[in-house]
Design a protein around this motif. Structure first.
Motif, mmCIF file in Angstrom:
data_model
loop_
_atom_site.group_PDB
_atom_site.id
_atom_site.type_symbol
_atom_site.label_atom_id
_atom_site.label_comp_id
_atom_site.label_asym_id
_atom_site.label_seq_id
_atom_site.Cartn_x
_atom_site.Cartn_y
_atom_site.Cartn_z
ATOM 1 N N LEU A 134 0.834 -1.204 0.000
ATOM 2 C CA LEU A 134 0.000 0.000 0.000
ATOM 3 C C LEU A 134 0.866 1.250 0.000
ATOM 4 O O LEU A 134 0.650 2.175 -0.798
ATOM 5 C CB LEU A 134 -0.907 -0.008 1.234
ATOM 6 C CG LEU A 134 -1.566 1.326 1.617
ATOM 7 C CD1 LEU A 134 -2.502 1.809 0.523
ATOM 8 C CD2 LEU A 134 -2.295 1.186 2.946
ATOM 9 N N ARG A 135 1.846 1.301 0.887
ATOM 10 C CA ARG A 135 2.706 2.471 0.949
ATOM 11 C C ARG A 135 3.523 2.626 -0.341
ATOM 12 O O ARG A 135 3.775 3.753 -0.784
ATOM 13 C CB ARG A 135 3.642 2.369 2.149
ATOM 14 C CG ARG A 135 2.934 2.533 3.483
ATOM 15 C CD ARG A 135 2.369 3.954 3.649
ATOM 16 N NE ARG A 135 1.835 4.159 4.976
ATOM 17 C CZ ARG A 135 0.537 4.112 5.267
ATOM 18 N NH1 ARG A 135 -0.351 3.885 4.316
ATOM 19 N NH2 ARG A 135 0.122 4.300 6.509
ATOM 20 N N THR A 136 3.936 1.535 -0.941
ATOM 21 C CA THR A 136 4.675 1.604 -2.204
ATOM 22 C C THR A 136 3.848 2.312 -3.267
ATOM 23 O O THR A 136 4.333 3.209 -3.970
ATOM 24 C CB THR A 136 5.044 0.199 -2.692
ATOM 25 O OG1 THR A 136 5.858 -0.456 -1.712
ATOM 26 C CG2 THR A 136 5.806 0.250 -4.016
ATOM 27 N N ALA A 179 7.802 -0.279 -10.095
ATOM 28 C CA ALA A 179 7.944 -1.200 -8.969
ATOM 29 C C ALA A 179 6.590 -1.528 -8.360
ATOM 30 O O ALA A 179 6.297 -2.686 -8.020
ATOM 31 C CB ALA A 179 8.862 -0.579 -7.917
ATOM 32 N N SER A 180 5.738 -0.522 -8.227
ATOM 33 C CA SER A 180 4.405 -0.722 -7.665
ATOM 34 C C SER A 180 3.571 -1.654 -8.539
ATOM 35 O O SER A 180 2.917 -2.581 -8.044
ATOM 36 C CB SER A 180 3.709 0.632 -7.512
ATOM 37 O OG SER A 180 2.395 0.480 -7.041
ATOM 38 N N VAL A 216 7.283 -7.331 -3.279
ATOM 39 C CA VAL A 216 6.891 -6.173 -2.465
ATOM 40 C C VAL A 216 8.112 -5.595 -1.765
ATOM 41 O O VAL A 216 8.273 -4.364 -1.682
ATOM 42 C CB VAL A 216 5.803 -6.560 -1.441
ATOM 43 C CG1 VAL A 216 5.594 -5.441 -0.425
ATOM 44 C CG2 VAL A 216 4.496 -6.869 -2.158
ATOM 45 N N ALA A 217 8.973 -6.458 -1.257
ATOM 46 C CA ALA A 217 10.202 -5.989 -0.602
ATOM 47 C C ALA A 217 11.046 -5.157 -1.568
ATOM 48 O O ALA A 217 11.530 -4.068 -1.212
ATOM 49 C CB ALA A 217 10.999 -7.182 -0.085
ATOM 50 N N ARG A 263 12.727 0.199 -3.456
ATOM 51 C CA ARG A 263 12.994 1.105 -4.580
ATOM 52 C C ARG A 263 12.186 2.393 -4.457
ATOM 53 O O ARG A 263 12.704 3.485 -4.735
ATOM 54 C CB ARG A 263 12.652 0.418 -5.920
ATOM 55 C CG ARG A 263 12.981 1.286 -7.135
ATOM 56 C CD ARG A 263 14.450 1.603 -7.190
ATOM 57 N NE ARG A 263 14.784 2.537 -8.256
ATOM 58 C CZ ARG A 263 14.827 3.861 -8.108
ATOM 59 N NH1 ARG A 263 14.509 4.401 -6.926
ATOM 60 N NH2 ARG A 263 15.176 4.646 -9.110
ATOM 61 N N ALA A 264 10.945 2.289 -4.045
ATOM 62 C CA ALA A 264 10.126 3.488 -3.865
ATOM 63 C C ALA A 264 10.683 4.353 -2.738
ATOM 64 O O ALA A 264 10.731 5.579 -2.842
ATOM 65 C CB ALA A 264 8.676 3.106 -3.577
ATOM 66 N N ASN A 265 11.111 3.716 -1.648
ATOM 67 C CA ASN A 265 11.739 4.453 -0.552
ATOM 68 C C ASN A 265 12.940 5.251 -1.049
ATOM 69 O O ASN A 265 13.125 6.421 -0.702
ATOM 70 C CB ASN A 265 12.217 3.485 0.544
ATOM 71 C CG ASN A 265 11.106 2.970 1.413
ATOM 72 O OD1 ASN A 265 9.961 3.394 1.310
ATOM 73 N ND2 ASN A 265 11.431 2.032 2.286
#
Length: 267
Positions: free
Chosen positions: A118-120, A171-172, A188-189, A194-196
């Motif tokens: 979700l956060r991604t 990535a999402s 997801v990891a 990558r989004a972070n």
């Protein structure tokens, strides 16, 4: 994009745009969200849901990020899915409480993975919004008698921001597809990490382009950058997912990391 996905994007995007500035506890805003059926998207049609996929959910999650929505739509969608799978309440008409996923009935590792996804998606949506704001600002503002968009340094910064936003979006989308075909934990990891990583440089660029006006209430850029910093740390920061991935690669039975990536399985 399928006709259903396009319809979902238009209907949800329109509503989230209207509720972009609504408070997280705004009961009227939540009623509008419930009326559209979004919180029960994952549930079966017999339970009042849409039998939606993770790819459908990714559209909703990303739009929530794009509009910096305060209402816990994604959290409630995931809560209702996991509670239904655990034999609990399917739809009580209320938004999820902050610590719902720490209920003893639930697989907390699975919940953590879903919430990280979700956060991604939210990060990808917010990064896209920041990019659009920067492009628009560069087109509208001038300095030293020239439009900002004509300065090579500004063009370069926007290009980097676009790369980071695109990487997070890819990535999402990849993680959503993985969740539809398996547990998706590895993907997801990778996606959350990558989004972070996209956040740090992207936020810096967005504020550099806007200058001092970027922190004003009038512009609203801070609505997105504040959430980007917070979402980056939610459900696994950079160190958490880097260590998680490193540990699993070291214990993987594949001969090379490339085989792990192309095979898509950890065992």
């Amino acid at each position: 994009m399928s006709d259903y996905a396009d319809m979902l994007k238009q209907s949800v995007g329109g509503l989230f745009g209207e509720l972009a500035h609504a408070d997280a506890h705004d009961s009227r805003a939540w009623q509008s969200i419930e009326e559209l059926g979004i919180p029960s998207l994952f549930l079966a049609e017999t339970d009042g849901g849409m039998a939606g996929s993770w790819r459908d959910a990714e559209i909703v999650f990303r739009l929530a990020g794009y509009h910096a929505l305060a209402c816990p739509v994604g959290e409630t969608m995931i809560a209702r899915l996991l509670l239904a799978q655990a034999g609990g309440a399917k739809d009580d008409g209320c938004p999820a409480e902050p610590n719902w996923w720490q209920d003893d009935r639930l697989d907390q590792e699975r919940a953590f993975t879903c919430l990280a996804f979700l956060r991604t998606a939210q990060l990808a949506g917010a990064l896209s919004a920041c990019l659009e704001m920067c492009v628009r600002y560069a087109q509208e503002r001038s300095q030293f008698g020239r439009e900002l968009r004509k300065f090579q340094a500004i063009q370069h910064q926007i290009a980097i921001l676009a790369e980071e936003a695109a990487a997070a979006a890819a990535a999402s989308a990849s993680a959503a597809a993985a969740l539809d075909r398996s547990d998706g934990q590895f993907e997801v990891a990778c996606a959350k990490l990558r989004a972070n990583q996209a956040v740090g440089e992207a936020v810096l660029i967005a504020h550099q382009i806007h200058g001092a006006i970027g922190i004003t209430e009038e512009l609203g850029l801070h609505r997105f950058t504040d959430k980007l910093w917070r979402w980056r740390g939610d459900f696994g920061n950079d160190r958490h997912w880097a260590q998680w991935l490193g540990a699993r690669v070291l214990h993987c039975e594949r001969e090379t990391p490339w085989q792990l990536l192309t095979d898509g399985r950890m065992t």
